[in-house]
Scaffold this motif. Structure first.
Motif, PDB file in Angstrom:
ATOM      1  N   LEU A   1      44.819  42.293  36.930  1.00 19.30           N
ATOM      2  CA  LEU A   1      46.158  42.399  37.527  1.00 19.30           C
ATOM      3  C   LEU A   1      46.159  42.058  39.014  1.00 19.30           C
ATOM      4  N   LEU A   2      45.112  42.453  39.725  1.00 23.19           N
ATOM      5  CA  LEU A   2      45.070  42.160  41.160  1.00 23.19           C
ATOM      6  C   LEU A   2      45.057  40.656  41.407  1.00 23.19           C
ATOM      7  N   THR A   3      44.178  39.938  40.734  1.00 19.86           N
ATOM      8  CA  THR A   3      44.088  38.491  40.975  1.00 19.86           C
ATOM      9  C   THR A   3      45.301  37.755  40.387  1.00 19.86           C
ATOM     10  N   ARG A   4      45.873  38.281  39.309  1.00 21.45           N
ATOM     11  CA  ARG A   4      47.103  37.693  38.759  1.00 21.45           C
ATOM     12  C   ARG A   4      48.264  37.880  39.735  1.00 21.45           C
TER      13      ARG A   4
ATOM     14  N   MET B   1      51.981  40.319  49.536  1.00 17.48           N
ATOM     15  CA  MET B   1      50.860  41.045  48.943  1.00 17.48           C
ATOM     16  C   MET B   1      49.740  41.058  49.958  1.00 17.48           C
ATOM     17  N   VAL B   2      49.123  42.236  50.119  1.00 21.85           N
ATOM     18  CA  VAL B   2      47.978  42.387  51.009  1.00 21.85           C
ATOM     19  C   VAL B   2      46.826  42.937  50.187  1.00 21.85           C
ATOM     20  N   VAL B   3      45.678  42.287  50.266  1.00 25.37           N
ATOM     21  CA  VAL B   3      44.471  42.813  49.641  1.00 25.37           C
ATOM     22  C   VAL B   3      43.610  43.375  50.762  1.00 25.37           C
ATOM     23  N   ALA B   4      43.507  44.728  50.759  1.00 25.55           N
ATOM     24  CA  ALA B   4      42.905  45.439  51.878  1.00 25.55           C
ATOM     25  C   ALA B   4      41.930  46.494  51.378  1.00 25.55           C
ATOM     26  N   PRO B   5      40.664  46.249  51.473  1.00 30.62           N
ATOM     27  CA  PRO B   5      39.993  45.021  51.872  1.00 30.62           C
ATOM     28  C   PRO B   5      39.857  44.076  50.682  1.00 30.62           C
ATOM     29  N   CYS B   6      39.461  42.852  50.972  1.00 30.30           N
ATOM     30  CA  CYS B   6      39.282  41.834  49.936  1.00 30.30           C
ATOM     31  C   CYS B   6      37.801  41.474  49.848  1.00 30.30           C
ATOM     32  N   SER B   7      37.208  41.748  48.709  1.00 33.59           N
ATOM     33  CA  SER B   7      35.804  41.405  48.476  1.00 33.59           C
ATOM     34  C   SER B   7      35.657  39.900  48.274  1.00 33.59           C
ATOM     35  N   MET B   8      34.466  39.416  48.408  1.00 37.03           N
ATOM     36  CA  MET B   8      34.208  37.998  48.189  1.00 37.03           C
ATOM     37  C   MET B   8      34.413  37.629  46.721  1.00 37.03           C
ATOM     38  N   LYS B   9      34.168  38.565  45.806  1.00 41.00           N
ATOM     39  CA  LYS B   9      34.425  38.324  44.386  1.00 41.00           C
ATOM     40  C   LYS B   9      35.914  38.093  44.146  1.00 41.00           C
ATOM     41  N   SER B  10      36.743  38.979  44.710  1.00 46.24           N
ATOM     42  CA  SER B  10      38.191  38.819  44.529  1.00 46.24           C
ATOM     43  C   SER B  10      38.694  37.573  45.242  1.00 46.24           C
ATOM     44  N   LEU B  11      38.169  37.293  46.434  1.00 47.52           N
ATOM     45  CA  LEU B  11      38.526  36.055  47.137  1.00 47.52           C
ATOM     46  C   LEU B  11      38.244  34.845  46.256  1.00 47.52           C
ATOM     47  N   ALA B  12      37.065  34.796  45.646  1.00 46.59           N
ATOM     48  CA  ALA B  12      36.690  33.662  44.804  1.00 46.59           C
ATOM     49  C   ALA B  12      37.633  33.527  43.614  1.00 46.59           C
ATOM     50  N   ALA B  13      37.957  34.652  42.975  1.00 46.03           N
ATOM     51  CA  ALA B  13      38.863  34.611  41.828  1.00 46.03           C
ATOM     52  C   ALA B  13      40.239  34.113  42.243  1.00 46.03           C
ATOM     53  N   ILE B  14      40.725  34.566  43.393  1.00 44.56           N
ATOM     54  CA  ILE B  14      42.034  34.138  43.890  1.00 44.56           C
ATOM     55  C   ILE B  14      41.991  32.662  44.273  1.00 44.56           C
ATOM     56  N   ALA B  15      40.943  32.247  44.955  1.00 41.91           N
ATOM     57  CA  ALA B  15      40.812  30.853  45.401  1.00 41.91           C
ATOM     58  C   ALA B  15      40.793  29.884  44.234  1.00 41.91           C
TER      59      ALA B  15
END
Length: 186
Positions: free
Chosen positions: A102-105, A81-95
């Motif tokens: 669905l993206l973070t899941r 999976m590639v998140v392109a681009p990845c916002s800091m919000k999505s990074l935080a949710a993933i971390a």
């Protein structure tokens, strides 16, 4: 069949997602796209694309609220999976394993299944929260890949910079047909 999940979030750099989808198609890689509302806003602002036009570039596309989609399950086999681009919000949710859309899941599933997760993180300068979240993702096996251009190949255009970055990301994703330019020395 090689499958690649592509996420698009609300950070600048929608050109990376578009090129990734197009290049994957050229290489015979099946793509599964999930784009957040902010990601679509950026794709519209930066590339003039609406949701349906962007989604037409993928083999399969899902709404962020479609938590029952196949990419939300580890039983759906993907290469990466590639998140392109990845916002800091999505990074935080993933971390932090939030899995709140669905993206973070799908990213959480990628990590739990020990598959490649590549986050093309886009922010500058970075604050301590950003850095800690990147460390957390890295400790879980993800790859933080800020799309920083390589100038030693003497790119002549933004398109060349985007293409080279995408080739490197595809190679990291395990796509054998990717063709990044190798450094050959001085």
């Amino acid at each position: 069949m090689t499958r690649l999940v592509v996420g698009l979030t609300g950070a600048t750099g929608a050109a990376y997602a578009l090129r990734l989808l197009r290049r994957a198609r050229e290489l015979g890689v099946q793509t599964h796209l999930v784009a957040t509302p902010a990601g679509i806003l950026n794709a519209h602002h930066e590339l003039g694309l609406d949701r349906s036009t962007l989604e037409a570039e993928a083999d399969h596309a899902y709404a962020p609220g479609d938590i029952g989609a196949c990419i939300a399950s580890g039983s759906f086999d993907t290469s990466a999976m590639v998140v392109a681009p990845c916002s800091m919000k999505s990074l935080a949710a993933i971390a932090h394993g939030l899995g709140d859309n669905l993206l973070t899941r799908a990213a959480d599933v990628t990590l739990k299944e020990r598959r490649r997760l590549i986050l093309m993180v886009r922010e500058t300068p970075l604050n301590l929260a950003h850095l800690r979240n990147m460390v957390a993702v890295t400790e879980m096996g993800g790859i933080c890949f800020p799309p920083l251009p390589a100038f030693y190949h003497h790119p002549k255009s933004i398109e060349e910079i985007v293409n080279e970055t995408v080739e490197r990301v595809l190679e990291l994703s395990g796509i054998a047909q990717a063709q990044p330019k190798a450094w050959t020395g001085l």
